[in-house]
Design an enzyme around this catalytic site. Structure first.
Site, short mmCIF file in Angstrom:
data_model
loop_
_atom_site.label_atom_id
_atom_site.label_comp_id
_atom_site.label_asym_id
_atom_site.label_seq_id
_atom_site.Cartn_x
_atom_site.Cartn_y
_atom_site.Cartn_z
N HIS A 147 4.41 1.62 -8.01
CA HIS A 147 3.45 0.51 -7.93
C HIS A 147 2.55 0.49 -9.17
CE1 HIS A 147 4.08 1.45 -3.49
NE2 HIS A 147 4.40 0.17 -3.53
N GLY A 177 0.82 -1.22 0.00
CA GLY A 177 0.00 0.00 0.00
C GLY A 177 0.85 1.26 0.00
N GLN A 203 15.25 -8.21 -3.30
CA GLN A 203 13.96 -8.88 -3.19
C GLN A 203 13.61 -9.58 -4.50
OE1 GLN A 203 10.37 -7.20 -1.15
NE2 GLN A 203 9.77 -6.66 -3.22
N LEU A 213 0.47 3.55 -2.18
CA LEU A 213 0.85 3.33 -3.58
C LEU A 213 1.29 4.62 -4.26
CD1 LEU A 213 -1.93 0.79 -4.65
CD2 LEU A 213 0.31 0.34 -3.63
N LYS A 263 13.53 -1.65 -8.13
CA LYS A 263 14.03 -0.83 -7.02
C LYS A 263 14.48 -1.72 -5.87
CE LYS A 263 12.31 0.82 -3.61
NZ LYS A 263 11.74 1.40 -2.41
N VAL A 295 10.85 3.37 -11.05
CA VAL A 295 10.25 4.66 -11.41
C VAL A 295 10.83 5.71 -10.46
CG1 VAL A 295 8.10 5.96 -11.62
CG2 VAL A 295 8.18 3.54 -12.26
#
Ligand code: AMP
Length: 282
Positions: free
Chosen positions: A37, A31, A153, A33, A149, A176
């Site tokens: 996202h 969230g 992960q 966002l 980014k 972004v």
């Protein structure tokens, strides 16, 4: 767009979409966002997929002294953004739905989880892998979309997906950035005006490293020292957590920069721990 809280509801909506021949795209998020996202939702839509977004601030990936309780929660604007970008379903489970009493199973990818962010966030990637595995089993998508980014992960999720035979394509989309180069992040909203102005030092340090490597591919130690020097000069409000130059696949430190490497760094600004990374080629 349907907003659902239960596993049964997501599964029902996904099966209905499959029955009419749709492929399923999945975008897991916590969230708060932003355009980073939304770029993942757009990438899934561009492939014609039925897009499921999850919004879940996952407690198991936060350390005891991290910002779980304070993590920004902006549900209304998140839902309107998901709608505007054409998501079909937003799954917003509670912690009780994701972690019912008695659960003990964890998923971890030890060899990739100790370096970089894992060194200062022990247990973080086990929390990430566990929740992403559960979400993969709940949503059962054809493709799942992650941001570059969070390079470590994305690398770990790719490995986990292959190792555990999840029949899911992992798509990693470009970072972004704000106009000045700062990588968009939900945590950027923690920055004061002064910190925000200095936060551009991360992307600047990566650009500087790229220039050095393109020009003369010096030893990694020299590149890291130049990055640190730049940040310390440019951002007195920042505190370097790590600056590393690693093999893009194994995430192990490299000594030389005469082939493609991944530069990654984390800098703490007040409450905000910012990360960024770039692939650098000689
Ligand atoms: P988060 O909500 O921070 O857990 O992030 C959810 C997903 O969005 C992860 O796959 C992130 O890598 C991705 N993401 C976050 N920020 C950006 C960004 N600036 N550009 C691209 N993807 C991003």
């Amino acid at each position: 767009m349907e907003v659902v809280e239960t596993i049964e509801d997501v599964r029902r909506l996904v099966s209905q979409a499959r029955l009419v021949g749709r492929g399923i795209g999945f975008v897991p998020t916590m969230g708060a966002l932003h355009e980073g996202h939304y770029s993942l939702i757009d990438a899934a839509r561009a492939r014609g997929l039925f897009v499921v977004v999850s919004i879940f601030v996952n407690p198991t990936q936060f350390g005891p002294n991290e910002d779980y309780a304070a993590y920004p929660r902006t549900t209304e604007s998140d839902l309107s953004g998901c709608r505007a970008h054409g998501s079909a379903v937003v799954f917003m489970p509670t912690a009780e739905v994701m972690y019912p009493p008695g659960r003990v199973t964890e998923v971890c990818v030890p060899s990739l989880s100790g370096a970089l962010c894992g060194a200062s966030r022990p247990g973080h990637f086990t929390g990430v892998c566990t929740v992403v595995s559960k979400l993969f089993n709940i949503v059962a998508p054809d493709a799942a979309f992650f941001g570059a980014k969070d390079y470590q992960q994305a690398t770990i999720i790719r490995r986990m997906t292959a190792d555990l035979n999840f029949p899911i394509e992992i798509v990693v989309c470009p970072t972004v950035r704000e106009a000045d180069g700062l990588a968009m992040s939900s945590r950027n909203r923690y920055l004061s005006a002064g910190e925000r102005a200095q936060a551009v030092c991360l992307s600047e340090a990566l650009a500087l490293a790229g220039d050095l490597i393109r020009r003369s591919h010096p030893p990694a130690g020299q590149v890291k020292a130049a990055m640190r020097e730049h940040i310390e000069r440019r951002a007195p409000l920042g505190r370097v957590d790590y600056i590393n130059i690693v093999d893009p696949d194994t995430l192990r430190d490299v000594e030389t920069t005469d082939r493609a490497v991944q530069a990654a760094l984390a800098v703490q600004f007040g409450r905000a721990r910012l990360i960024d990374n770039a692939r650098l080629e000689p």
